[in-house]
Design an enzyme around this catalytic site. Structure first.
Site, PDB file in Angstrom:
ATOM      1  N   HIS A  85      24.343  31.218   2.502  1.00  0.00           N
ATOM      2  CA  HIS A  85      23.280  31.695   3.384  1.00  0.00           C
ATOM      3  C   HIS A  85      21.966  31.946   2.663  1.00  0.00           C
ATOM      4  O   HIS A  85      20.984  32.328   3.288  1.00  0.00           O
ATOM      5  CB  HIS A  85      23.734  32.987   4.057  1.00  0.00           C
ATOM      6  CG  HIS A  85      24.039  34.105   3.111  1.00  0.00           C
ATOM      7  ND1 HIS A  85      24.990  33.995   2.119  1.00  0.00           N
ATOM      8  CD2 HIS A  85      23.505  35.335   2.981  1.00  0.00           C
ATOM      9  CE1 HIS A  85      25.041  35.132   1.434  1.00  0.00           C
ATOM     10  NE2 HIS A  85      24.148  35.947   1.928  1.00  0.00           N
ATOM     11  N   CYS A  86      21.922  31.768   1.334  1.00  0.00           N
ATOM     12  CA  CYS A  86      20.723  32.114   0.572  1.00  0.00           C
ATOM     13  C   CYS A  86      20.137  30.949  -0.215  1.00  0.00           C
ATOM     14  O   CYS A  86      18.996  30.545   0.008  1.00  0.00           O
ATOM     15  CB  CYS A  86      21.026  33.267  -0.389  1.00  0.00           C
ATOM     16  SG  CYS A  86      21.318  34.850   0.419  1.00  0.00           S
ATOM     17  N   ILE A  87      20.898  30.416  -1.172  1.00  0.00           N
ATOM     18  CA  ILE A  87      20.341  29.486  -2.151  1.00  0.00           C
ATOM     19  C   ILE A  87      19.740  28.230  -1.514  1.00  0.00           C
ATOM     20  O   ILE A  87      18.652  27.795  -1.904  1.00  0.00           O
ATOM     21  CB  ILE A  87      21.398  29.089  -3.206  1.00  0.00           C
ATOM     22  CG1 ILE A  87      21.960  30.348  -3.883  1.00  0.00           C
ATOM     23  CG2 ILE A  87      20.785  28.170  -4.252  1.00  0.00           C
ATOM     24  CD1 ILE A  87      20.919  31.204  -4.552  1.00  0.00           C
TER      25      ILE A  87
END
Length: 419
Positions: free
Chosen positions: A259-261
């Protein structure tokens, strides 16, 4: 009824926030527009891996309630926004869920309430989007309400660091907003770090993940030329990390997920282009390299088959682990999907095993996880380790597989082919 806290969004971020707050004596309502999720939570069933059914049942016993009723916002002393902020089709941040949540808050905000945005976004969102929407009804920050940004730092599956013992960064649009946000989080988080303002807090989150994105791209690029030069990159990394200063180990893989990188650095790149008119070249290059890995993985699979004059078309390829991270069920942005789609277009027969994902799909295919991993591995033309789940005995797999392609550096057997 008055609520100490209403958390908008009860997903991977919002539910743990609700959990830790209620366990520390706060009255908490979880506002969630998905009616099925509301019913599930109120029945004591969790839908995310880091919060168990028993955790939800404990929350309910302490007064937690999941609800789809927006009127709970009018009864909240603190409102925390934890809604999705995906990238749109054009690559621009999609803040529609944030905007919708803020509009719902603006018409219901009680005097003196604190509003905190946790959803990852580009610098300036809290000041330039959220604040004007809240003040549109005539209320004023610092007088009628308080507003801050605090980046979520949830790491699914991390057994060492959770919400409580991971320092919480907070930055308000006013000094008093910062203080109030710090006091709020201090009730259930061990350490709170106050920064100058909301923009600094927003950018800190993006820097954290941009740093990882770029360094992963570095080792992914190195993995390609080290293979061509017959250099064992895994040995290189092991040697380099013996240096006690100035180096942090990052590892190559089949691509980036979660969900981030794959998403957060693009917020920073988008804002730089929009506000300053030039590219954030490090981020865009890292994006290009990391996005190239699924295609590179398939080319390496094809090369392995070509050695024995086997065509990729019609070959049986078994993928092991389709989640974005080891030992969890989260599949968000997993590179396994892209790899499977490329293999499928090339005519390969794709199967998979993942103990955390009983059913999985890509393109128009729906597959069921292979039950007998030994039989599946021995019958496949090539076995590809995409995720290093603890259940996988890589040494045994390298013996029973005709060809094992290890993208995670888990194997030490010379019969396995490592990325």
């Amino acid at each position: 009824m008055s609520w100490d806290l209403v958390v908008i969004g009860q997903g991977y971020v919002g539910l743990p926030v609700s959990q830790h707050a209620v366990l520390n004596g706060l009255s908490v309502a979880g506002l969630e527009l998905n009616t099925q999720t509301v019913a599930q939570l109120n029945a004591g069933h969790s839908h995310i891996g880091d919060v168990s059914n028993s955790d939800v049942q404990n929350m309910l016993s302490r007064g937690y309630v999941a609800t789809g009723d927006l009127e709970v916002l009018a009864e909240a002393e603190t409102i925390v926004i934890c809604v999705p902020t995906p990238l749109g089709d054009s690559g621009a941040p999609d803040l529609s869920a944030v905007e919708s949540a803020v509009r719902s808050i603006a018409t219901r905000l009680r005097p003196g309430a604190l509003v905190v945005l946790e959803s990852t976004t580009y610098p300036g969102t809290t000041d330039d989007l959220v604040l004007p929407l809240l003040e549109a009804s005539g209320k004023r920050v610092g007088e009628d309400f308080y507003l801050a940004f605090s980046p979520e730092r949830i790491d699914p599956g991390n057994e060492t660091y959770g919400l409580k013992n991971t320092p919480k960064v907070v930055g308000g649009v006013t000094k008093e907003s910062t203080r109030r946000a710090a006091d709020f989080y201090g009730r259930f988080v061990d350490s709170v770090v106050e920064v100058k303002g909301a923009k600094e807090a927003e950018t800190a989150k993006l820097l954290e993940n941009t740093y990882r994105h770029i360094n992963i791209a570095l080792v992914n690029e190195m993995s390609k030329f080290c293979h061509e030069l017959d250099i064992d990159l895994w040995e290189v990394i092991d040697a380099a990390k013996t240096k006690p200063f100035g180096f942090q180990a990052f590892y190559p893989g089949p691509g980036v997920g979660g969900h981030c990188i794959p998403i957060d650095p693009n917020y920073l790149s988008f804002e730089v282009r929009k506000k300053l008119g030039y590219p954030f070249r490090f981020v865009e290059l890292a994006e290009e390299i990391n996005n190239s890995m699924p295609g590179y993985i398939v080319r390496r699979i094809q090369d392995l088959l070509n050695v024995d004059a086997i065509a990729l078309r019609g070959s049986k390829v078994l993928l092991l682990g389709v989640t974005y991270k080891a030992n969890i069920a989260d599949q968000r942005e997993s590179p396994a999907t892209d790899i499977a789609e490329i293999l499928d277009r090339a005519g390969a027969v794709v199967s998979y095993n993942d103990p955390y994902v009983p059913e999985w799909g890509f393109s128009d295919k729906r597959l069921v996880s292979e039950i007998d991993i030994s039989e599946a591995a021995s019958s496949a033309d090539v076995v590809v380790l995409l995720q290093q789940h603890q259940i996988y005995d890589v040494g045994a797999l390298s013996i029973i597989s005709k060809r094992l392609f290890d993208t995670r550096g888990a194997s030490r057997d010379s019969s396995a082919h490592r990325l």
